[in-house]
Design a protein around this motif. Sequence first.
Motif, PDB file in Angstrom:
ATOM      1  N   THR A 197      -3.120   5.333   0.033  1.00  0.00           N
ATOM      2  CA  THR A 197      -3.691   4.004   0.261  1.00  0.00           C
ATOM      3  C   THR A 197      -3.945   3.249  -1.039  1.00  0.00           C
ATOM      4  OG1 THR A 197      -5.995   4.746   0.377  1.00  0.00           O
ATOM      5  CG2 THR A 197      -4.743   4.742   2.435  1.00  0.00           C
ATOM      6  N   GLU A 198      -3.212   3.605  -2.073  1.00  0.00           N
ATOM      7  CA  GLU A 198      -3.317   2.924  -3.358  1.00  0.00           C
ATOM      8  C   GLU A 198      -2.566   1.597  -3.273  1.00  0.00           C
ATOM      9  OE1 GLU A 198      -1.463   3.518  -7.850  1.00  0.00           O
ATOM     10  OE2 GLU A 198      -1.301   5.132  -6.379  1.00  0.00           O
ATOM     11  N   LYS A 199      -3.159   0.527  -3.760  1.00  0.00           N
ATOM     12  CA  LYS A 199      -2.521  -0.786  -3.767  1.00  0.00           C
ATOM     13  C   LYS A 199      -1.496  -0.822  -4.896  1.00  0.00           C
ATOM     14  CE  LYS A 199      -5.732  -3.276  -1.225  1.00  0.00           C
ATOM     15  NZ  LYS A 199      -5.352  -3.690   0.058  1.00  0.00           N
ATOM     16  N   VAL A 254       0.856  -1.180   0.000  1.00  0.00           N
ATOM     17  CA  VAL A 254       0.000   0.000   0.000  1.00  0.00           C
ATOM     18  C   VAL A 254       0.890   1.226   0.000  1.00  0.00           C
ATOM     19  CG1 VAL A 254      -1.772   1.263   1.262  1.00  0.00           C
ATOM     20  CG2 VAL A 254      -1.774  -1.234   1.288  1.00  0.00           C
TER      21      VAL A 254
END
Length: 121
Positions: free
Chosen positions: A98-100, A93
């Motif tokens: 909080t982008e994967k 992350v």
Amino acid sequence: MTKKTTKAPAKKTAAKAAPAPAPKAPAAESTKVARTQLVQLVADKTGLTRKQSEEAVGAMLDVIVTAIKGGQSVGLPGLGTLSVKETAARTGVRPGTTEKIQIPAGKKVSFKVASTLKGNL
């Protein structure tokens, strides 16, 4: 004509003076041994000159780095073993958004402490 004014000198108060800052710890009490300190310690222990000690320490470090880059493990008796470990690809992350993200597989250097040293700590 302009009139010049002079400021009166500031009055000294009897306030407590701030304590003097603590002196920095000498390098000998530091928690890290730098390369130059290592060279000096080797010179003192072996009776070699500083230049000879520098060459010996440099050669040893070069051999260790070359072996690790070649994928070999390096055993340091009484200290431990340096080895290369593969890491698997994984999902992580990105902080803040909080982008994967996908983290690719890679390699890392691992150190396993010798049991004799571990027992003496």
